[in-house]
Design an enzyme around this catalytic site. Sequence first.
Site, PDB file in Angstrom:
ATOM      1  N   HIS A   1      40.789  -9.792 -44.779  1.00 10.67           N
ATOM      2  CA  HIS A   1      41.307  -8.932 -45.721  1.00 10.67           C
ATOM      3  C   HIS A   1      42.663  -8.574 -44.986  1.00 10.67           C
ATOM      4  CE1 HIS A   1      37.539  -8.961 -47.636  1.00 10.67           C
ATOM      5  NE2 HIS A   1      37.738  -7.889 -48.413  1.00 10.67           N
TER       6      HIS A   1
ATOM      7  N   ASP B   1      35.867  -9.517 -55.943  1.00  7.67           N
ATOM      8  CA  ASP B   1      35.613  -8.628 -55.012  1.00  7.67           C
ATOM      9  C   ASP B   1      34.302  -7.771 -54.807  1.00  7.67           C
ATOM     10  OD1 ASP B   1      36.707  -7.554 -52.663  1.00  7.67           O
ATOM     11  OD2 ASP B   1      38.194  -6.407 -53.530  1.00  7.67           O
ATOM     12  N   ASP B   2      34.318  -6.672 -55.792  1.00 10.37           N
ATOM     13  CA  ASP B   2      33.133  -5.861 -55.794  1.00 10.37           C
ATOM     14  C   ASP B   2      32.731  -5.654 -57.073  1.00 10.37           C
ATOM     15  OD1 ASP B   2      32.758  -5.207 -52.881  1.00 10.37           O
ATOM     16  OD2 ASP B   2      34.778  -4.831 -53.104  1.00 10.37           O
TER      17      ASP B   2
ATOM     18  N   GLU C   1      46.156  -5.560 -48.557  1.00 10.43           N
ATOM     19  CA  GLU C   1      45.684  -4.926 -49.739  1.00 10.43           C
ATOM     20  C   GLU C   1      46.406  -3.599 -49.730  1.00 10.43           C
ATOM     21  OE1 GLU C   1      41.380  -4.091 -49.299  1.00 10.43           O
ATOM     22  OE2 GLU C   1      41.057  -3.630 -51.543  1.00 10.43           O
TER      23      GLU C   1
ATOM     24  N   HIS D   1      32.113  -9.669 -52.320  1.00  8.14           N
ATOM     25  CA  HIS D   1      30.949  -8.988 -51.241  1.00  8.14           C
ATOM     26  C   HIS D   1      29.736  -8.848 -51.772  1.00  8.14           C
ATOM     27  CE1 HIS D   1      34.466  -7.601 -48.735  1.00  8.14           C
ATOM     28  NE2 HIS D   1      34.948  -7.789 -49.755  1.00  8.14           N
TER      29      HIS D   1
ATOM     30  N   HIS E   1      36.023 -14.732 -53.029  1.00  5.04           N
ATOM     31  CA  HIS E   1      36.144 -13.605 -52.382  1.00  5.04           C
ATOM     32  C   HIS E   1      35.269 -12.373 -53.209  1.00  5.04           C
ATOM     33  CE1 HIS E   1      38.946  -9.784 -51.066  1.00  5.04           C
ATOM     34  NE2 HIS E   1      37.731  -9.618 -50.880  1.00  5.04           N
TER      35      HIS E   1
HETATM   36  N1  HPA Z   1      38.563  -4.299 -48.856  1.00  2.00           N
HETATM   37  C1  HPA Z   1      37.942  -4.099 -47.822  1.00  2.00           C
HETATM   38  N2  HPA Z   1      36.910  -3.880 -47.675  1.00  2.00           N
HETATM   39  C2  HPA Z   1      35.989  -4.197 -48.457  1.00  2.00           C
HETATM   40  C3  HPA Z   1      36.459  -4.395 -49.741  1.00  2.00           C
HETATM   41  C4  HPA Z   1      37.799  -4.630 -50.005  1.00  2.00           C
HETATM   42  O1  HPA Z   1      38.237  -4.683 -51.255  1.00  2.00           O
HETATM   43  N3  HPA Z   1      35.231  -4.764 -50.519  1.00  2.00           N
HETATM   44  C5  HPA Z   1      34.079  -4.330 -49.814  1.00  2.00           C
HETATM   45  N4  HPA Z   1      34.651  -4.075 -48.431  1.00  2.00           N
HETATM   46 ZN    ZN Z   2      37.124  -7.598 -50.406  1.00  2.00          ZN
END
Ligand code: HPA
Ligand code: ZN
Length: 341
Positions: free
Chosen positions: A199, A280-281, A202, A21, A19
Amino acid sequence: MQTDPSLALALSAPKAELHVHIEGTLEPDLAFALARRNGVSLPYASEAALAAAYDFEDLQSFLDLYYACADVLVTEADFHDLMLAYLTRAQADGVIHAEIFFDPQTHLPRGVAFATMLAGLESGAREAAQRWGMTTRLIPNFLRHLSEEDAFATLAQIEPYLDRVDGFGLDSSERGHPPSKFARVFARCRELGKPVVAHAGEEGPPSYVVEALDLLKVSRIDHGVRAVEDEALLQRLAAEGVPLTVCPLSNVRLCVFERMELHTLPKLLAAGIRATINSDDPAYFGGYLGDNIRAVQAAFHYPPEVWYRLCRNSLEASFASDVEKAGWVARLDAHFAGARH
Ligand code: HPA
Ligand code: ZN
């Protein structure tokens, strides 16, 4: 400083990241370099000013900045450089296999062709394969704040390149955009023979996780940390062996949990759910996979057997072949030999 043998083992263990991006790996220095290269302006005067804006209240406040910065990604070389920079960081954290999300709908409206982004991501991945033997998979995600019609139009642009993508995902603003909105799109993706992920849970409620399972028929849930609010769902995820791609630093930085000690990872593991740890990011949330492992260990002090389990889950929940997985698990077993009991 006291060294933690369990942490050292976890950091150097072979593992998969499932996971991440690719647009979320864009560090401020690369963002400004690409902005200059492409004559694009960023809404910040300097790298420091941009980094100072990484003070998010929720998912949407992050996404606004994330989409603005993605404007600097224009050419095939940009996507190549971004991919190689991420894989360089990841391999230093023991990542041997990465399944990487990208957002075509963030780039297509700016005139960046699907073929351009794909070719750049692939050539970055090829270089990492040659240098370190890393393997990768590419998973385009649909932006859930956009319409079903837009998702179908995007899928039509991807279809000529179908043999070069490894699945489909669903990301962006979760609240108010339930998985059900994309049931028909995901049915088509599955008809095309691709595994799907989404997703869910969250910021959105546990019912979105149920929808992702029942309506989208996902192979994994991305995040899913709010599943703990529904005991029946927890039991179902465990019984069905559904992997969750948990992103601890992301959850704290986006205020899903006030601090790491309040994260639901221990409850997910106690319920027998196949959790994995992911970044994630990483450019926006305070670190790559190794930083996530350090932050989890600082909060929960896990023994080697828990780290073995988390790493094994990541390898087994990947979309790699059974033969690849068996080889990786053998390496993991050797890495942890003698330390698990
Ligand atoms: N959640 C939803 N969309 C996203 C995320 C995330 O953590 N990171 C990049 N796009
Ligand atoms: Zn994500």
